[in-house]
Scaffold this motif. Structure first.
Motif, PDB file in Angstrom:
ATOM      1  N   TYR A   1      32.271 -22.952 -31.920  1.00 58.62           N
ATOM      2  CA  TYR A   1      31.756 -21.593 -32.101  1.00 58.62           C
ATOM      3  C   TYR A   1      31.576 -20.892 -30.757  1.00 58.62           C
ATOM      4  CZ  TYR A   1      28.808 -17.683 -33.418  1.00 58.62           C
ATOM      5  OH  TYR A   1      28.302 -16.418 -33.586  1.00 58.62           O
ATOM      6  N   VAL A   2      31.109 -21.619 -29.742  1.00 53.93           N
ATOM      7  CA  VAL A   2      30.955 -21.024 -28.408  1.00 53.93           C
ATOM      8  C   VAL A   2      32.289 -20.451 -27.938  1.00 53.93           C
ATOM      9  CG1 VAL A   2      30.529 -21.529 -25.964  1.00 53.93           C
ATOM     10  CG2 VAL A   2      28.977 -22.428 -27.705  1.00 53.93           C
ATOM     11  N   GLU A   3      33.348 -21.217 -28.091  1.00 51.31           N
ATOM     12  CA  GLU A   3      34.666 -20.730 -27.676  1.00 51.31           C
ATOM     13  C   GLU A   3      35.088 -19.517 -28.502  1.00 51.31           C
ATOM     14  OE1 GLU A   3      38.981 -22.599 -26.640  1.00 51.31           O
ATOM     15  OE2 GLU A   3      38.170 -23.115 -28.603  1.00 51.31           O
ATOM     16  N   THR A   4      34.868 -19.577 -29.804  1.00 52.71           N
ATOM     17  CA  THR A   4      35.303 -18.498 -30.694  1.00 52.71           C
ATOM     18  C   THR A   4      34.586 -17.187 -30.392  1.00 52.71           C
ATOM     19  OG1 THR A   4      35.824 -20.059 -32.474  1.00 52.71           O
ATOM     20  CG2 THR A   4      35.472 -17.765 -33.099  1.00 52.71           C
ATOM     21  N   VAL A   5      33.273 -17.237 -30.276  1.00 49.37           N
ATOM     22  CA  VAL A   5      32.519 -15.997 -30.077  1.00 49.37           C
ATOM     23  C   VAL A   5      32.760 -15.430 -28.680  1.00 49.37           C
ATOM     24  CG1 VAL A   5      30.366 -17.072 -29.264  1.00 49.37           C
ATOM     25  CG2 VAL A   5      30.287 -14.887 -30.452  1.00 49.37           C
ATOM     26  N   CYS A   6      32.926 -16.293 -27.684  1.00 54.27           N
ATOM     27  CA  CYS A   6      33.183 -15.788 -26.333  1.00 54.27           C
ATOM     28  C   CYS A   6      34.559 -15.141 -26.230  1.00 54.27           C
ATOM     29  CB  CYS A   6      33.027 -16.910 -25.308  1.00 54.27           C
ATOM     30  SG  CYS A   6      31.302 -17.392 -25.037  1.00 54.27           S
ATOM     31  N   ARG A   7      35.521 -15.650 -26.974  1.00 49.38           N
ATOM     32  CA  ARG A   7      36.838 -15.010 -26.993  1.00 49.38           C
ATOM     33  C   ARG A   7      36.745 -13.593 -27.564  1.00 49.38           C
ATOM     34  NH1 ARG A   7      41.496 -17.863 -26.114  1.00 49.38           N
ATOM     35  NH2 ARG A   7      41.291 -20.128 -25.857  1.00 49.38           N
ATOM     36  N   LYS A   8      35.872 -13.395 -28.537  1.00 47.97           N
ATOM     37  CA  LYS A   8      35.715 -12.072 -29.140  1.00 47.97           C
ATOM     38  C   LYS A   8      35.102 -11.073 -28.161  1.00 47.97           C
ATOM     39  CE  LYS A   8      35.274 -13.668 -33.932  1.00 47.97           C
ATOM     40  NZ  LYS A   8      34.382 -13.756 -35.117  1.00 47.97           N
ATOM     41  N   PHE A   9      34.347 -11.581 -27.188  1.00 53.01           N
ATOM     42  CA  PHE A   9      33.691 -10.720 -26.203  1.00 53.01           C
ATOM     43  C   PHE A   9      34.331 -10.853 -24.820  1.00 53.01           C
ATOM     44  CE2 PHE A   9      30.580 -10.815 -29.521  1.00 53.01           C
ATOM     45  CZ  PHE A   9      29.803  -9.677 -29.382  1.00 53.01           C
ATOM     46  N   SER A  10      35.579 -11.276 -24.765  1.00 52.14           N
ATOM     47  CA  SER A  10      36.192 -11.600 -23.479  1.00 52.14           C
ATOM     48  C   SER A  10      36.868 -10.427 -22.781  1.00 52.14           C
ATOM     49  CB  SER A  10      37.210 -12.734 -23.658  1.00 52.14           C
ATOM     50  OG  SER A  10      38.277 -12.306 -24.500  1.00 52.14           O
ATOM     51  N   SER A  11      36.980  -9.286 -23.445  1.00 52.78           N
ATOM     52  CA  SER A  11      37.640  -8.144 -22.812  1.00 52.78           C
ATOM     53  C   SER A  11      36.739  -7.533 -21.744  1.00 52.78           C
ATOM     54  CB  SER A  11      37.988  -7.083 -23.856  1.00 52.78           C
ATOM     55  OG  SER A  11      36.807  -6.489 -24.372  1.00 52.78           O
ATOM     56  N   MET A  12      37.344  -6.823 -20.794  1.00 55.88           N
ATOM     57  CA  MET A  12      36.568  -6.154 -19.753  1.00 55.88           C
ATOM     58  C   MET A  12      35.608  -5.149 -20.366  1.00 55.88           C
ATOM     59  SD  MET A  12      37.246  -7.362 -16.764  1.00 55.88           S
ATOM     60  CE  MET A  12      36.662  -6.061 -15.690  1.00 55.88           C
ATOM     61  N   ALA A  13      36.043  -4.483 -21.436  1.00 55.78           N
ATOM     62  CA  ALA A  13      35.208  -3.470 -22.077  1.00 55.78           C
ATOM     63  C   ALA A  13      33.940  -4.072 -22.679  1.00 55.78           C
ATOM     64  CB  ALA A  13      36.007  -2.748 -23.162  1.00 55.78           C
ATOM     65  N   ARG A  14      33.994  -5.354 -23.033  1.00 57.02           N
ATOM     66  CA  ARG A  14      32.836  -6.008 -23.654  1.00 57.02           C
ATOM     67  C   ARG A  14      32.109  -6.927 -22.676  1.00 57.02           C
ATOM     68  NH1 ARG A  14      33.940  -7.574 -29.878  1.00 57.02           N
ATOM     69  NH2 ARG A  14      31.725  -7.045 -29.945  1.00 57.02           N
ATOM     70  N   GLY A  15      32.433  -6.784 -21.382  1.00 49.65           N
ATOM     71  CA  GLY A  15      31.673  -7.519 -20.376  1.00 49.65           C
ATOM     72  C   GLY A  15      32.281  -8.827 -19.923  1.00 49.65           C
ATOM     73  N   ARG A  16      33.512  -9.098 -20.379  1.00 50.92           N
ATOM     74  CA  ARG A  16      34.213 -10.321 -19.942  1.00 50.92           C
ATOM     75  C   ARG A  16      33.321 -11.562 -20.079  1.00 50.92           C
ATOM     76  NH1 ARG A  16      35.167 -13.056 -15.179  1.00 50.92           N
ATOM     77  NH2 ARG A  16      37.231 -13.976 -14.945  1.00 50.92           N
TER      78      ARG A  16
ATOM     79  N   VAL B   1      32.209 -15.220 -20.862  1.00 52.19           N
ATOM     80  CA  VAL B   1      32.785 -16.565 -20.894  1.00 52.19           C
ATOM     81  C   VAL B   1      31.678 -17.546 -21.264  1.00 52.19           C
ATOM     82  CG1 VAL B   1      34.633 -16.105 -19.237  1.00 52.19           C
ATOM     83  CG2 VAL B   1      32.406 -16.869 -18.410  1.00 52.19           C
ATOM     84  N   GLY B   2      32.057 -18.613 -21.923  1.00 55.15           N
ATOM     85  CA  GLY B   2      31.070 -19.612 -22.327  1.00 55.15           C
ATOM     86  C   GLY B   2      31.601 -21.014 -22.114  1.00 55.15           C
TER      87      GLY B   2
END
Length: 207
Positions: free
Chosen positions: A39-54, A56-57
């Motif tokens: 889940y850590v990997e999945t949710v961090c990928r969803k927030f990984s864009s520059m627009a969402r603060g890049r 990483v987890g």
């Protein structure tokens, strides 16, 4: 400069014999941990864009008890690091991970505890220093890219008391914290030269 939120998640199940305990009677703390790691990997990928603060987890460490091949793991402790250049995104993702840990524990009928280690806020670096360094690169025709730092550095603390900036030089294939990390000596020399000239110009301009 990105900042971390770090915490531990401890799942408390029940250690049992691996051969005599039926699958539907197990309270396996490690399986619960595996679900949370994914889940850590999945949710961090969803927030990984520059627009969402890049965001990483990383789950960088784990302790399992009793830690033997013939026993169902009764306890698992995960060390989790969530980072972002956005305090809002970082805090949101950390909250989501903690909530998912509770949900996993509830579904599996095991215990869970979250221990907060530290939480810091992202630090903006000085735009005047950025301007000076960028101008020097343009004057010397040095290729560059303006980018956030995903790692914490001394500049993070120094920025609290004085203008701070950073100059990065490329590592082969972007590898870091690894014996394969390699930076070309020419790039090291160029980075040092750029740092020196930045300091001289800043001193002369009395920034």
């Amino acid at each position: 400069m990105a900042a971390p939120s770090r915490f531990k998640v401890i799942f408390k199940g029940r250690a049992d014999h691996s051969g005599t305990t039926p699958m539907d009677m197990r309270k396996d703390a490690l399986v619960a941990s595996a679900q949370l790691i994914e889940y850590v990997e999945t949710v961090c990928r969803k927030f990984s864009s520059m627009a969402r603060g890049r965001v990483v987890g990383t789950v960088g460490a784990m302790k399992i008890e009793p830690g033997v091949i013939n026993a169902v793991p009764g306890r698992a402790e995960l060390s989790i690091d969530i980072r972002s250049t956005s305090a809002q995104s970082k805090d949101k993702v950390a909250k989501m991970v903690k909530e998912r840990a509770e949900q996993i524990a509830l579904k599996r009928d095991i215990g869970v505890k979250v221990l907060n280690i530290r939480a810091e806020n992202p630090v903006p670096l000085d735009r005047r220093l950025l301007r000076v360094t960028r101008t020097l690169c343009d004057d010397k025709r040095i290729d560059y890219e303006i980018m956030p730092s995903g790692a914490g550095h001394d500049a993070m603390q120094m920025a609290k008391i004085t203008p701070a900036g950073m100059i990065f030089i490329p590592s082969r294939r972007g590898i870091s914290h690894n014996p394969l990390e390699w930076t070309d000596p020419g790039d090291i020399a160029l980075g040092a030269q750029l740092l020196m000239e930045t300091m001289i110009r800043v001193a002369n301009e009395n920034l």
